[in-house]
Design an enzyme around this catalytic site. Structure first.
Site, PDB file in Angstrom:
ATOM      1  N   GLU A  11       0.780  -1.262   0.092  1.00 37.13           N
ATOM      2  CA  GLU A  11      -0.440   0.012  -0.325  1.00 37.13           C
ATOM      3  C   GLU A  11       0.730   1.584   0.314  1.00 37.13           C
ATOM      4  OE1 GLU A  11      -2.741  -0.287   3.416  1.00 37.13           O
ATOM      5  OE2 GLU A  11      -3.957  -1.933   2.241  1.00 37.13           O
ATOM      6  N   GLU A  33      -6.765  -8.209  -0.817  1.00 36.54           N
ATOM      7  CA  GLU A  33      -7.464  -7.779   0.989  1.00 36.54           C
ATOM      8  C   GLU A  33      -8.384  -8.062   0.532  1.00 36.54           C
ATOM      9  OE1 GLU A  33      -5.160  -5.592   3.606  1.00 36.54           O
ATOM     10  OE2 GLU A  33      -2.795  -5.966   2.826  1.00 36.54           O
TER      11      GLU A  33
END
Ligand code: GAL
Length: 802
Positions: free
Chosen positions: A389, A460
């Protein structure tokens, strides 16, 4: 000849640091005796200061090194020290290592004593140093501290193989081959040559053997590549994970100077826009993210605990994929994934933050170490080469991708991102999609996030969108489960999404900026003891190997908002569910493919608790009995606030059958609420291929009892200490979890076993867990569990030792 000698016992440890500890003359009798894997401090379950493990410490060990021949050397190999280490032998500084998720070796030879034992001292810094990934900003997990992975001495010839990367090629053809990258270390400084023999075996049987003459320069590090055709092998697959071993023997001047054995598999992974293929077969990836943490000891758990996690994923949760979020993990976990046929997403350490140039250089080193260390595991199907991320940084990520492709072009690269349309340098667009809110579609269409014609994997989902504790009320647990279900449905429905990996396998300790204020992120489908929440059965019910039948409710109306039972979901892989109420057949219920058309196994929804009982037992006409039932079911779902049409219908039915409101209420109570009856017992039996395979009974009056289960009956102290998990469940007589029990239990041990963590534990959500560990001797250990209400339960564990 290369020889590995594990040295995990006999360490001395001090939870602080002073320069004098490094001196061989220092008297370390005030140090603690410890064993590796070791955590620099045992941390409480929750509510603690996250700084408690962030300190400097020192480890010492006396080494008894075998005498070395002139052309031999001895290294020490550390598989994981969190976070920074400096290694000294006999007071001489020999080397340092930055980063807790990759192993390293240090050559001890030049600092050895000519007589007497050698004193090894390791300075360990477990603070969150901003020069080392993942640090520099916030991180949503704890990194713990200490020498938490195994350590060994390696006796080697001065010219030896440091890494061997086996790359099976053309395995789906009649002419399969193996390319092997051989990374040699030459400490002699001289040019030499030798014969390299490669022997491949499968289950002890020789499969193939070949040899090649190699010549070496005097350079310290050098790479050679050997390629050879092999016979057609058995493939490594998720259902039949066949493993092979490659032994390499280096003979020089008529003597074997180096030998290594590598385990690997023959298999081919392909990632294209239409999905992921293993050995040419399209597979939807269904997975969960795993941190490598455990309660109390953090990262420091031995092989069997790592094995158990892989087994839980494969057998209990029924998934085919796991992501090692957010760093390379124990070789034992990967070994077990290889053996079980569980696909692994491996990635470099990091969390959102990218540091300066030297930080990035370390990150590149992590790419290299990850690939050279984990590259022979057939389970690993992709390399994650972006910091999880993080923002775009094309210069940096061009380098990580380039390096990964240079070292291993047989696997695609991915890079986990949460920014749509972010710069795409990888082979697979791996995206964290947290768009599902419980109402909308499970996932964003790839065209709106990647915008490019690349393979697409959701790495995710859910997680922080709906934190859920195992001891939350059933409506909350159900919402979490339904959210996972919604994402899985969307994932299975779209050909342009190759799979999804949910956040996360289990809850984990974290920093103050995350979690529920108690240093736990309750994002798992299991709790920290790996005890399942309802959402776990969403995953488990998608497989076909063992029957799953998990009901979303305890069937107590008093648990529900407005005392309304509503629709009850059953997460199951059965063909249909037959339901009985108080021994009377209500009816069969089938999976709701109309609502979940794409899931391998849609849930069954129980929306009728009455069947034809009203018609049979009361004197209404069939039509009225059906109309009354429909109204009752509606009330049970939506409450008494009926629309005008239903009100008129109810009025008409009461009038026609000469019933007053009291009689109508009694009828509802009799068939619905069940108040005042002897008992209300619901039984649900799942059928597969016409046969009953699983039954669950819900009975409000059932007595409860305490159960203690050990995952295994034996422990083995071999290269390290060993442990096993015990679970404690308060159950009713039908083995249903009694979810609001907070009973305290006390643990005692006898014999050579210990308990990790506290010995007084409360049940949370009706259950808890703890790990039992070896204590240095063989024999029989006893665990005694005491509860004020339920008495004493004893369990014997047999301990063997090498
Ligand atoms: C993601 C992150 C994970 C975890 C998760 C919680 O953004 O990558 O490490 O924090 O959120 O849902």
């Amino acid at each position: 000849m290369k020889r590995r000698e594990p040295i995990n016992f006999g360490w001395k440890y001090k939870a602080d640091f002073r320069e004098e500890y490094l001196s061989p003359a220092y008297d370390d009798t005030d140090f603690d005796n410890v064993e590796i894997p070791h955590s620099n401090i045992e941390i409480p379950y929750n509510y603690f200061d996250e700084k408690i493990y962030q300190f400097e410490s020192c480890y010492r060990r006396k080494l008894h090194i075998d005498s070395l021949k002139r052309d031999e050397r001895v290294y020490i190999h550390f598989e994981g020290i969190m976070t920074y280490a400096r290694v000294f032998l006999n007071g001489v500084f020999l080397g340092e290592h930055k980063g807790g998720y990759t192993g390293f070796r240090i050559d001890l030879t030049d600092a050895l004593n000519t007589d007497g034992p050698d004193i090894l001292a390791v300075y360990v810094d477990s603070t969150e140093r901003s020069d080392i990934p993942p640090f520099g900003h916030v991180v949503d997990y704890l990194t713990y501290g200490g020498i938490y992975r195994e350590t060994a001495l390696e006796y080697c010839h001065e010219l030896h193989l440091e890494h061997g990367l086996i790359k099976p090629d053309n395995v789906l053809t009649e002419t399969p081959a193996v390319d092997m990258d051989l990374y040699f270390r030459n400490d002699s400084g001289r040019a030499q040559s030798g014969e390299m023999e490669f022997i491949i075996t499968c289950r002890g049987e020789e499969f193939f053997r070949t040899g090649e003459r190699l010549t070496f320069t005097g350079k310290k590090e050098q790479k050679q590549v050997c390629s050879f055709q092999v016979p057609v092998p058995q493939l490594w697959d998720i259902d039949n994970p066949v493993l092979y071993e490659m032994e390499t023997l280096l003979t020089m001047d008529g003597e074997i100077r180096d030998s290594r054995t590598f385990r690997f598999g023959f298999r081919q992974v392909d990632y294209r826009k239409d999905g992921f293929r293993l050995n040419g077969k399209l597979i939807k990836l269904l997975g969960l993210n795993r941190h490598q943490s455990y309660p109390y000891t953090g990262y420091a758990m031995p092989r069997s605990a790592q094995y158990d996690d892989a087994e839980i994923l494969k057998y209990q949760l029924g998934v085919n994929t796991v992501r090692l979020s957010h760093y390379p993990q124990s070789r034992h976990f990967l070994d077990r994934c290889d053996e079980l046929g569980l696909l692994v997403f491996d990635e470099i350490p990091g969390w959102q933050h990218i540091g300066d140039e030297s930080w990035q250089a370390l990150s590149l080193q992590n790419v290299r170490d990850m690939i050279l260390t984990d590259g022979n595991h057939p389970s690993v199907f992709i390399w994650g080469v972006r910091v999880n991320e993080s923002q775009d940084n094309d210069d940096f990520y061009r380098k990580t991708n380039e390096l990964a492709r240079k070292l291993d072009a047989t696997r695609p690269t991915g890079g986990v991102r949460c920014i749509a349309e972010s710069s795409m340098l990888e082979d697979v667009f791996t995206f964290n999609d947290f768009s599902h809110t419980g109402e909308n579609s499970g996932l964003i269409p790839p065209s709106r996030t990647s915008g490019k014609a690349k393979p697409y994997l959701v790495t995710e989902h859910n997680g922080h969108m709906y934190p859920t504790k195992k001891f939350d009320d059933e409506a909350h647990l159900f919402s979490q489960a339904k959210r996972h279900l919604a994402v899985l449905e969307t994932m299975y429905s779209r050909e342009d999404i190759s799979g999804s990996i949910g956040w996360s396998m289990f809850d984990y300790n974290t920093h103050k900026d995350f979690g529920s204020g108690d240093k736990i992120c309750y994002h798992g489908v299991m709790d920290m003891f790996r005890l399942p929440k309802l959402a776990a059965s969403v995953y488990a019910s998608q497989q076909d190997d063992s029957p799953v039948l998990e009901i979303s409710s305890s069937m107590n109306i008093g648990e529900r908002e407005g005392s309304l039972l509503g629709d009850i979901y059953i997460f199951t892989n059965c063909d249909y569910i037959r339901m009985y109420k108080n021994g009377v057949l209500i009816r069969d219920f089938h999976p709701r493919r109309d609502l979940y058309p794409s899931l391998p196994h849609p849930p069954v929804i129980i929306d009728d608790f009455i069947g034809d009982a009203i018609e049979k037992n009361e004197s209404f006409s069939s039509r009225d009995a059906l109309a009354i039932k429909e109204l009752m079911l509606k009330i049970s779902r939506e409450g008494l606030d009926l629309g005008i049409r239903d009100k008129i219908r109810m009025g008409w039915l009461l009038f026609k059958n000469r019933m007053n409101t009291k009689e109508a209420e009694d009828l509802y109570t009799k068939y619905f609420a069940g108040w005042g009856g002897e008992a209300t017992t619901f039984s649900f039996t799942g059928y597969k291929d016409g046969q009953p395979v699983k039954t669950v009974v819900r009975d409000q009056n059932s007595p409860v009892s305490l159960k203690l289960k050990a995952d295994r009956e034996t422990l083995h102290e071999g290269e390290t200490w060993d442990c096993l998990r015990c679970t404690v469940h308060l159950e009713d007589e039908y083995a249903n979890a009694v979810r609001y029990a907070h009973e305290s239990i006390t643990l005692e041990t006898e014999g050579p076993v210990g308990i990790i963590g506290p010995k007084v534990l409360p049940l949370t959500g009706g259950s808890t867990g703890f790990w039992v560990r070896t204590a240095g001797a063989a024999g029989t250990g006893t665990i005694r569990l005491k509860s004020e209400r339920f008495g004493v339960i004893k369990k014997e564990i047999r301990i063997t030792k090498n």
